[in-house]
Motif scaffolding. Sequence first.
Motif, PDB file in Angstrom:
ATOM      1  N   ILE A 161       5.328  37.252 -31.065  1.00 56.98           N
ATOM      2  CA  ILE A 161       5.419  38.614 -31.614  1.00 56.98           C
ATOM      3  C   ILE A 161       4.027  39.238 -31.681  1.00 56.98           C
ATOM      4  O   ILE A 161       3.826  40.388 -31.281  1.00 56.98           O
ATOM      5  CB  ILE A 161       6.094  38.606 -33.000  1.00 56.98           C
ATOM      6  CG1 ILE A 161       7.567  38.213 -32.875  1.00 56.98           C
ATOM      7  CG2 ILE A 161       5.961  39.974 -33.684  1.00 56.98           C
ATOM      8  CD1 ILE A 161       8.238  37.885 -34.204  1.00 56.98           C
ATOM      9  N   ASP A 162       3.068  38.462 -32.169  1.00 58.45           N
ATOM     10  CA  ASP A 162       1.691  38.947 -32.271  1.00 58.45           C
ATOM     11  C   ASP A 162       1.138  39.309 -30.894  1.00 58.45           C
ATOM     12  O   ASP A 162       0.491  40.353 -30.719  1.00 58.45           O
ATOM     13  CB  ASP A 162       0.821  37.889 -32.963  1.00 58.45           C
ATOM     14  CG  ASP A 162      -0.608  38.365 -33.163  1.00 58.45           C
ATOM     15  OD1 ASP A 162      -0.794  39.445 -33.767  1.00 58.45           O
ATOM     16  OD2 ASP A 162      -1.524  37.649 -32.715  1.00 58.45           O
ATOM     17  N   ALA A 163       1.390  38.472 -29.908  1.00 60.00           N
ATOM     18  CA  ALA A 163       0.895  38.735 -28.552  1.00 60.00           C
ATOM     19  C   ALA A 163       1.529  40.008 -27.983  1.00 60.00           C
ATOM     20  O   ALA A 163       0.837  40.821 -27.367  1.00 60.00           O
ATOM     21  CB  ALA A 163       1.192  37.542 -27.642  1.00 60.00           C
ATOM     22  N   ALA A 164       2.825  40.193 -28.210  1.00 62.68           N
ATOM     23  CA  ALA A 164       3.495  41.400 -27.726  1.00 62.68           C
ATOM     24  C   ALA A 164       2.929  42.638 -28.414  1.00 62.68           C
ATOM     25  O   ALA A 164       2.721  43.673 -27.768  1.00 62.68           O
ATOM     26  CB  ALA A 164       5.002  41.298 -27.948  1.00 62.68           C
ATOM     27  N   ASP A 165       2.669  42.525 -29.721  1.00 62.25           N
ATOM     28  CA  ASP A 165       2.062  43.646 -30.453  1.00 62.25           C
ATOM     29  C   ASP A 165       0.683  43.984 -29.890  1.00 62.25           C
ATOM     30  O   ASP A 165       0.351  45.166 -29.713  1.00 62.25           O
ATOM     31  CB  ASP A 165       1.949  43.326 -31.947  1.00 62.25           C
ATOM     32  CG  ASP A 165       3.279  43.417 -32.674  1.00 62.25           C
ATOM     33  OD1 ASP A 165       4.228  44.027 -32.136  1.00 62.25           O
ATOM     34  OD2 ASP A 165       3.375  42.866 -33.795  1.00 62.25           O
ATOM     35  N   ARG A 166      -0.134  42.967 -29.617  1.00 61.00           N
ATOM     36  CA  ARG A 166      -1.469  43.193 -29.052  1.00 61.00           C
ATOM     37  C   ARG A 166      -1.380  43.880 -27.697  1.00 61.00           C
ATOM     38  O   ARG A 166      -2.115  44.819 -27.409  1.00 61.00           O
ATOM     39  CB  ARG A 166      -2.235  41.870 -28.910  1.00 61.00           C
ATOM     40  CG  ARG A 166      -2.881  41.372 -30.173  1.00 61.00           C
ATOM     41  CD  ARG A 166      -3.885  40.247 -29.916  1.00 61.00           C
ATOM     42  NE  ARG A 166      -3.556  39.328 -28.843  1.00 61.00           N
ATOM     43  CZ  ARG A 166      -2.811  38.226 -28.981  1.00 61.00           C
ATOM     44  NH1 ARG A 166      -2.322  37.893 -30.152  1.00 61.00           N
ATOM     45  NH2 ARG A 166      -2.584  37.443 -27.955  1.00 61.00           N
ATOM     46  N   ARG A 167      -0.479  43.401 -26.862  1.00 58.69           N
ATOM     47  CA  ARG A 167      -0.330  43.979 -25.521  1.00 58.69           C
ATOM     48  C   ARG A 167       0.210  45.410 -25.591  1.00 58.69           C
ATOM     49  O   ARG A 167      -0.215  46.266 -24.824  1.00 58.69           O
ATOM     50  CB  ARG A 167       0.589  43.114 -24.660  1.00 58.69           C
ATOM     51  CG  ARG A 167      -0.005  41.778 -24.252  1.00 58.69           C
ATOM     52  CD  ARG A 167      -1.104  41.999 -23.194  1.00 58.69           C
ATOM     53  NE  ARG A 167      -1.686  40.787 -22.778  1.00 58.69           N
ATOM     54  CZ  ARG A 167      -1.347  40.127 -21.656  1.00 58.69           C
ATOM     55  NH1 ARG A 167      -0.437  40.605 -20.859  1.00 58.69           N
ATOM     56  NH2 ARG A 167      -1.939  39.003 -21.361  1.00 58.69           N
ATOM     57  N   ARG A 168       1.151  45.670 -26.512  1.00 58.61           N
ATOM     58  CA  ARG A 168       1.679  47.028 -26.686  1.00 58.61           C
ATOM     59  C   ARG A 168       0.556  47.971 -27.100  1.00 58.61           C
ATOM     60  O   ARG A 168       0.439  49.076 -26.582  1.00 58.61           O
ATOM     61  CB  ARG A 168       2.775  47.045 -27.760  1.00 58.61           C
ATOM     62  CG  ARG A 168       4.102  46.537 -27.286  1.00 58.61           C
ATOM     63  CD  ARG A 168       5.144  46.480 -28.365  1.00 58.61           C
ATOM     64  NE  ARG A 168       5.138  47.683 -29.202  1.00 58.61           N
ATOM     65  CZ  ARG A 168       5.679  47.722 -30.410  1.00 58.61           C
ATOM     66  NH1 ARG A 168       6.244  46.662 -30.937  1.00 58.61           N
ATOM     67  NH2 ARG A 168       5.664  48.834 -31.109  1.00 58.61           N
ATOM     68  N   ALA A 169      -0.266  47.515 -28.052  1.00 59.70           N
ATOM     69  CA  ALA A 169      -1.378  48.337 -28.541  1.00 59.70           C
ATOM     70  C   ALA A 169      -2.383  48.603 -27.425  1.00 59.70           C
ATOM     71  O   ALA A 169      -2.849  49.730 -27.253  1.00 59.70           O
ATOM     72  CB  ALA A 169      -2.060  47.660 -29.727  1.00 59.70           C
ATOM     73  N   ALA A 170      -2.696  47.582 -26.660  1.00 58.25           N
ATOM     74  CA  ALA A 170      -3.652  47.741 -25.560  1.00 58.25           C
ATOM     75  C   ALA A 170      -3.100  48.681 -24.499  1.00 58.25           C
ATOM     76  O   ALA A 170      -3.833  49.502 -23.934  1.00 58.25           O
ATOM     77  CB  ALA A 170      -3.982  46.386 -24.942  1.00 58.25           C
ATOM     78  N   ALA A 171      -1.811  48.589 -24.236  1.00 53.63           N
ATOM     79  CA  ALA A 171      -1.180  49.463 -23.227  1.00 53.63           C
ATOM     80  C   ALA A 171      -1.185  50.913 -23.694  1.00 53.63           C
ATOM     81  O   ALA A 171      -1.405  51.822 -22.893  1.00 53.63           O
ATOM     82  CB  ALA A 171       0.232  48.994 -22.927  1.00 53.63           C
TER      83      ALA A 171
END
Length: 175
Positions: A161-171
């Motif tokens: 979940i944390d990794a998906a949140d980081r990637r969403r934010a970066a995108a």
Amino acid sequence: MSYIRGYDPDTLREKVDARQCRERLDEIGEQRSLPALLERVWLLKVLDRSEDALVISEQSVRVARMAGTRKDLLRARILHATVLQARGAYAAAEQELTMCAEEAEGQGWAGIAAFALQHRGKVAYEAGDFDAARRDFKRALFLRQESGVPDDQLESTLLAIDAADRRRAAASVAS
């Protein structure tokens, strides 16, 4: 014995001791029982031998269909889908994992449904759909909590979940 030493925070793939995995693969040899086949598939997959893993995963699905329970067949199909994912066949993996998750949830098998959803989330993550990945990881977390799984399984889902949140934010920053 767990061969998983953790998860890569960027790829979400298992970190394993390759030597231990190869030794275990040698120990199993050519055993044909369903548990041995499933273990061989997973070991071959984490050792980046996806061609061999695909052959054995297809065999494990056939064995589960002929001699296993419905739960065995779902587990074999989920593992087969993870091999498809490792080979970059995201659409086929997602389709198989969706069918497995729906069947498991329909039967009330929360642990198996969570397993399928966690892996479907990883497929979406690798394909760059971080919103879908996050939804699947959150649903998997709920199901895993509901079924009372060990903390390490909850931890891997929280990491995802944390990794998906980081990637969403970066995108969103990049666009």
